[in-house]
Design a protein around this motif. Structure first.
Motif, PDB file in Angstrom:
ATOM      1  N   PHE A 125       0.859  -1.181   0.000  1.00 45.15           N
ATOM      2  CA  PHE A 125       0.000   0.000   0.000  1.00 45.15           C
ATOM      3  C   PHE A 125       0.896   1.233   0.000  1.00 45.15           C
ATOM      4  O   PHE A 125       1.368   1.674   1.054  1.00 45.15           O
ATOM      5  N   ALA A 126       1.120   1.784  -1.172  1.00 47.48           N
ATOM      6  CA  ALA A 126       2.078   2.884  -1.321  1.00 47.48           C
ATOM      7  C   ALA A 126       1.579   4.194  -0.727  1.00 47.48           C
ATOM      8  O   ALA A 126       2.362   5.126  -0.529  1.00 47.48           O
ATOM      9  N   GLU A 127       0.271   4.292  -0.442  1.00 46.39           N
ATOM     10  CA  GLU A 127      -0.240   5.494   0.233  1.00 46.39           C
ATOM     11  C   GLU A 127       0.081   5.469   1.732  1.00 46.39           C
ATOM     12  O   GLU A 127      -0.202   6.434   2.440  1.00 46.39           O
ATOM     13  N   ALA A 128       0.625   4.353   2.191  1.00 43.73           N
ATOM     14  CA  ALA A 128       1.141   4.179   3.557  1.00 43.73           C
ATOM     15  C   ALA A 128       0.059   3.952   4.614  1.00 43.73           C
ATOM     16  O   ALA A 128       0.215   3.109   5.481  1.00 43.73           O
ATOM     17  N   ASN A 129      -1.032   4.702   4.576  1.00 45.53           N
ATOM     18  CA  ASN A 129      -2.115   4.469   5.533  1.00 45.53           C
ATOM     19  C   ASN A 129      -3.452   4.622   4.822  1.00 45.53           C
ATOM     20  O   ASN A 129      -3.505   5.078   3.683  1.00 45.53           O
ATOM     21  N   HIS A 130      -4.518   4.218   5.495  1.00 52.77           N
ATOM     22  CA  HIS A 130      -5.809   4.263   4.820  1.00 52.77           C
ATOM     23  C   HIS A 130      -6.559   5.556   5.143  1.00 52.77           C
ATOM     24  O   HIS A 130      -6.358   6.163   6.187  1.00 52.77           O
ATOM     25  N   ASN A 131      -7.420   5.938   4.211  1.00 52.60           N
ATOM     26  CA  ASN A 131      -8.203   7.159   4.346  1.00 52.60           C
ATOM     27  C   ASN A 131      -9.463   6.977   3.503  1.00 52.60           C
ATOM     28  O   ASN A 131      -9.396   6.505   2.369  1.00 52.60           O
ATOM     29  N   LEU A 132     -10.617   7.361   4.047  1.00 51.78           N
ATOM     30  CA  LEU A 132     -11.888   7.103   3.372  1.00 51.78           C
ATOM     31  C   LEU A 132     -12.145   8.010   2.176  1.00 51.78           C
ATOM     32  O   LEU A 132     -13.072   7.760   1.402  1.00 51.78           O
ATOM     33  N   LYS A 133     -11.359   9.048   2.006  1.00 51.37           N
ATOM     34  CA  LYS A 133     -11.587   9.954   0.874  1.00 51.37           C
ATOM     35  C   LYS A 133     -11.366   9.232  -0.450  1.00 51.37           C
ATOM     36  O   LYS A 133     -10.417   8.466  -0.609  1.00 51.37           O
ATOM     37  N   ARG A 134     -12.227   9.516  -1.419  1.00 52.50           N
ATOM     38  CA  ARG A 134     -12.179   8.862  -2.719  1.00 52.50           C
ATOM     39  C   ARG A 134     -11.181   9.588  -3.630  1.00 52.50           C
ATOM     40  O   ARG A 134     -11.550  10.350  -4.511  1.00 52.50           O
ATOM     41  N   ARG A 135      -9.918   9.332  -3.408  1.00 56.96           N
ATOM     42  CA  ARG A 135      -8.879   9.937  -4.210  1.00 56.96           C
ATOM     43  C   ARG A 135      -7.560   9.209  -3.941  1.00 56.96           C
ATOM     44  O   ARG A 135      -7.401   8.557  -2.913  1.00 56.96           O
ATOM     45  N   ILE A 136      -6.620   9.353  -4.885  1.00 59.05           N
ATOM     46  CA  ILE A 136      -5.282   8.799  -4.694  1.00 59.05           C
ATOM     47  C   ILE A 136      -4.417   9.848  -4.011  1.00 59.05           C
ATOM     48  O   ILE A 136      -4.276  10.973  -4.502  1.00 59.05           O
ATOM     49  N   ARG A 137      -3.855   9.488  -2.879  1.00 60.88           N
ATOM     50  CA  ARG A 137      -2.988  10.391  -2.134  1.00 60.88           C
ATOM     51  C   ARG A 137      -1.529  10.204  -2.573  1.00 60.88           C
ATOM     52  O   ARG A 137      -1.210   9.225  -3.262  1.00 60.88           O
ATOM     53  N   PRO A 138      -0.634  11.117  -2.204  1.00 57.85           N
ATOM     54  CA  PRO A 138       0.777  10.985  -2.601  1.00 57.85           C
ATOM     55  C   PRO A 138       1.350   9.637  -2.161  1.00 57.85           C
ATOM     56  O   PRO A 138       1.094   9.168  -1.054  1.00 57.85           O
ATOM     57  N   LEU A 139       2.129   9.021  -3.044  1.00 54.38           N
ATOM     58  CA  LEU A 139       2.699   7.708  -2.766  1.00 54.38           C
ATOM     59  C   LEU A 139       4.036   7.836  -2.051  1.00 54.38           C
ATOM     60  O   LEU A 139       4.823   8.745  -2.335  1.00 54.38           O
ATOM     61  N   SER A 140       4.286   6.931  -1.134  1.00 52.46           N
ATOM     62  CA  SER A 140       5.585   6.868  -0.480  1.00 52.46           C
ATOM     63  C   SER A 140       6.545   6.099  -1.386  1.00 52.46           C
ATOM     64  O   SER A 140       6.130   5.451  -2.352  1.00 52.46           O
ATOM     65  N   LYS A 141       7.828   6.123  -1.058  1.00 53.72           N
ATOM     66  CA  LYS A 141       8.810   5.513  -1.949  1.00 53.72           C
ATOM     67  C   LYS A 141       9.174   4.079  -1.577  1.00 53.72           C
ATOM     68  O   LYS A 141      10.038   3.476  -2.211  1.00 53.72           O
ATOM     69  N   GLY A 142       8.504   3.522  -0.563  1.00 54.42           N
ATOM     70  CA  GLY A 142       8.838   2.175  -0.126  1.00 54.42           C
ATOM     71  C   GLY A 142       8.737   1.135  -1.224  1.00 54.42           C
ATOM     72  O   GLY A 142       9.603   0.254  -1.359  1.00 54.42           O
ATOM     73  N   PHE A 143       7.676   1.226  -2.039  1.00 55.03           N
ATOM     74  CA  PHE A 143       7.506   0.222  -3.101  1.00 55.03           C
ATOM     75  C   PHE A 143       8.587   0.349  -4.175  1.00 55.03           C
ATOM     76  O   PHE A 143       8.978  -0.650  -4.797  1.00 55.03           O
ATOM     77  N   THR A 144       9.098   1.576  -4.393  1.00 55.09           N
ATOM     78  CA  THR A 144      10.171   1.746  -5.380  1.00 55.09           C
ATOM     79  C   THR A 144      11.463   1.111  -4.876  1.00 55.09           C
ATOM     80  O   THR A 144      12.245   0.571  -5.667  1.00 55.09           O
ATOM     81  N   ARG A 145      11.654   1.180  -3.572  1.00 60.46           N
ATOM     82  CA  ARG A 145      12.847   0.560  -2.987  1.00 60.46           C
ATOM     83  C   ARG A 145      12.823  -0.955  -3.205  1.00 60.46           C
ATOM     84  O   ARG A 145      13.847  -1.563  -3.547  1.00 60.46           O
ATOM     85  N   ILE A 146      11.656  -1.564  -3.028  1.00 60.40           N
ATOM     86  CA  ILE A 146      11.526  -3.005  -3.249  1.00 60.40           C
ATOM     87  C   ILE A 146      11.707  -3.335  -4.725  1.00 60.40           C
ATOM     88  O   ILE A 146      12.426  -4.279  -5.091  1.00 60.40           O
ATOM     89  N   ALA A 147      11.055  -2.552  -5.593  1.00 57.46           N
ATOM     90  CA  ALA A 147      11.106  -2.822  -7.032  1.00 57.46           C
ATOM     91  C   ALA A 147      12.522  -2.711  -7.578  1.00 57.46           C
ATOM     92  O   ALA A 147      13.027  -3.634  -8.247  1.00 57.46           O
ATOM     93  N   PHE A 148      13.180  -1.597  -7.293  1.00 57.97           N
ATOM     94  CA  PHE A 148      14.549  -1.415  -7.791  1.00 57.97           C
ATOM     95  C   PHE A 148      15.523  -2.375  -7.103  1.00 57.97           C
ATOM     96  O   PHE A 148      16.435  -2.913  -7.744  1.00 57.97           O
ATOM     97  N   GLY A 149      15.325  -2.593  -5.794  1.00 58.65           N
ATOM     98  CA  GLY A 149      16.217  -3.493  -5.071  1.00 58.65           C
ATOM     99  C   GLY A 149      16.171  -4.901  -5.605  1.00 58.65           C
ATOM    100  O   GLY A 149      17.209  -5.578  -5.732  1.00 58.65           O
ATOM    101  N   ALA A 150      14.966  -5.371  -5.953  1.00 50.86           N
ATOM    102  CA  ALA A 150      14.823  -6.731  -6.478  1.00 50.86           C
ATOM    103  C   ALA A 150      15.526  -6.877  -7.819  1.00 50.86           C
ATOM    104  O   ALA A 150      16.253  -7.858  -8.061  1.00 50.86           O
ATOM    105  N   GLU A 151      15.329  -5.908  -8.718  1.00 52.31           N
ATOM    106  CA  GLU A 151      15.940  -6.008 -10.045  1.00 52.31           C
ATOM    107  C   GLU A 151      17.460  -5.841  -9.975  1.00 52.31           C
ATOM    108  O   GLU A 151      18.202  -6.573 -10.635  1.00 52.31           O
ATOM    109  N   GLU A 152      17.933  -4.896  -9.181  1.00 50.70           N
ATOM    110  CA  GLU A 152      19.384  -4.682  -9.079  1.00 50.70           C
ATOM    111  C   GLU A 152      20.083  -5.897  -8.467  1.00 50.70           C
ATOM    112  O   GLU A 152      21.165  -6.295  -8.921  1.00 50.70           O
ATOM    113  N   LYS A 153      19.469  -6.490  -7.466  1.00 53.40           N
ATOM    114  CA  LYS A 153      20.080  -7.637  -6.806  1.00 53.40           C
ATOM    115  C   LYS A 153      20.185  -8.841  -7.736  1.00 53.40           C
ATOM    116  O   LYS A 153      21.073  -9.690  -7.574  1.00 53.40           O
ATOM    117  N   HIS A 154      19.314  -8.893  -8.730  1.00 52.86           N
ATOM    118  CA  HIS A 154      19.307 -10.044  -9.639  1.00 52.86           C
ATOM    119  C   HIS A 154      19.605  -9.626 -11.081  1.00 52.86           C
ATOM    120  O   HIS A 154      19.087 -10.203 -12.040  1.00 52.86           O
TER     121      HIS A 154
END
Length: 324
Positions: A125-154
């Motif tokens: 969940f890249a928005e980090a926490n939940h919120n009932l508002k019907r909109r996409i909130r700013p994304l945190s960078k945690g998922f990018t760390r996993i994505a790039f880390g996985a590809e770079e490591k392999h």
């Protein structure tokens, strides 16, 4: 290769959760499943409006076994934590959990990378926490760390795919309503390789922006937060058709068309109406579009009362979990 907890996970996913969701919601629709990659590692990035329910809808509408990143607070007490680990949930720590706890994320991210190497699926969940508002909130960078880390490591040989997901609810907290889960087109992490090698910060921001833009097409999304009360009243509270609320192909064109007609005065009136409704605990949708109490409801009243009294105690811990 079958996982050690495969049967246990499938029992909870299909028998308990799947059937439970079918009873709780009147309709659960899906779209875009034809986009899902086959025989490739997947990183799901859904919006996060409704706590645990968001993850459950993704888990029960797709085939792969999924590993979920979940806020660490949900793993207390220990008996709950052990159960969540057993169904593939892993804790993610935030600063509020303590600096020492945050360091544990390195181990969790390494587990995610290992799962992706095995062509498994991870949900973040890249928005980090939940919120009932019907909109996409700013994304945190945690998922990018996993994505790039996985590809770079392999050595960029995984062909990892990021799949944006939109989970839309006609009403978040009550049963008998409709849900639509939309799967977007996959975004290959390899698309960002050359940019990452030149400028890591720019690569992270570009990935966040592209995934965010894709998610906004999959949900009821209000871009301007200041205008949110107007769109909420017009296209949610006053809309009698649940399916128009959960279908972004209907909702988002309405929002874009309305945007050019919204004035500061209209925004203030919408905020005032929303505040009055909240103060007096009035559901504007129920007030405007409420259903009549019919003969069928009258006949079923004894069954409603029996169900309420019979389930009120066991329901409380579940209610607590989904509202955390």
């Amino acid at each position: 290769m079958r996982k050690k907890n495969y049967l246990w996970y499938q029992f909870w996913r299909h028998t308990v959760v799947g059937n439970g969701l079918r009873f709780f919601y009147s309709t659960v629709k899906t779209s875009g499943k034809e986009h899902l990659p086959k025989d490739k590692p997947i990183l799901y990035v859904p919006n996060h409006q409704n706590s645990f329910m968001d993850a459950l809808h993704v888990a029960t509408t797709t085939k792969p076994v999924i590993y979920f990143l979940t806020r660490a607070q949900a793993f207390k007490p220990d008996i709950i934590g052990k159960f969540l680990w057993s169904i593939n949930m892993m804790p993610v720590y935030r600063v509020r959990d303590g600096l020492k706890s945050v360091q544990k994320n390195n181990e969790i991210f390494e587990k995610c990378i290992q799962y992706l190497k095995n062509k498994d699926t991870v949900l973040v969940f890249a928005e980090a926490n939940h919120n009932l508002k019907r909109r996409i909130r700013p994304l945190s960078k945690g998922f990018t760390r996993i994505a790039f880390g996985a590809e770079e490591k392999h050595n960029w040989e995984l062909d990892l795919q990021i799949v944006p997901v939109g989970v839309n609810y006609s009403e978040h907290r009550t049963g008998g309503n409709a849900v639509q889960v939309n799967y977007g087109k996959p975004i290959p992490v390899s698309n960002f390789r050359s940019l990452l090698e030149k400028d890591e910060k720019e690569a992270v921001e570009t990935m966040k922006e592209q995934v965010s833009d894709a998610m906004k097409e999959l949900v009821f999304h209000v871009e301007d937060l200041n205008e949110y009360p107007v769109h909420k009243i017009l296209w949610d509270d006053l809309e009698p058709d649940n399916f128009k609320i959960i279908d972004p192909e209907i909702a988002n064109p309405r929002i874009r068309k309305t945007h050019e007609h919204i004035t500061p005065e209209l925004i203030e009136k919408a905020k005032e109406l929303t505040n009055i409704a909240d103060k007096h605990d009035v559901d504007l949708n129920e007030l405007a579009c409420g259903k009549q109490f019919g003969f069928k409801d009258f006949v079923l009243v004894p069954f409603y009362l029996f169900s309420l009294l019979n389930n009120i105690i066991p329901y409380q811990p579940i209610r607590y979990l989904i509202r955390m």
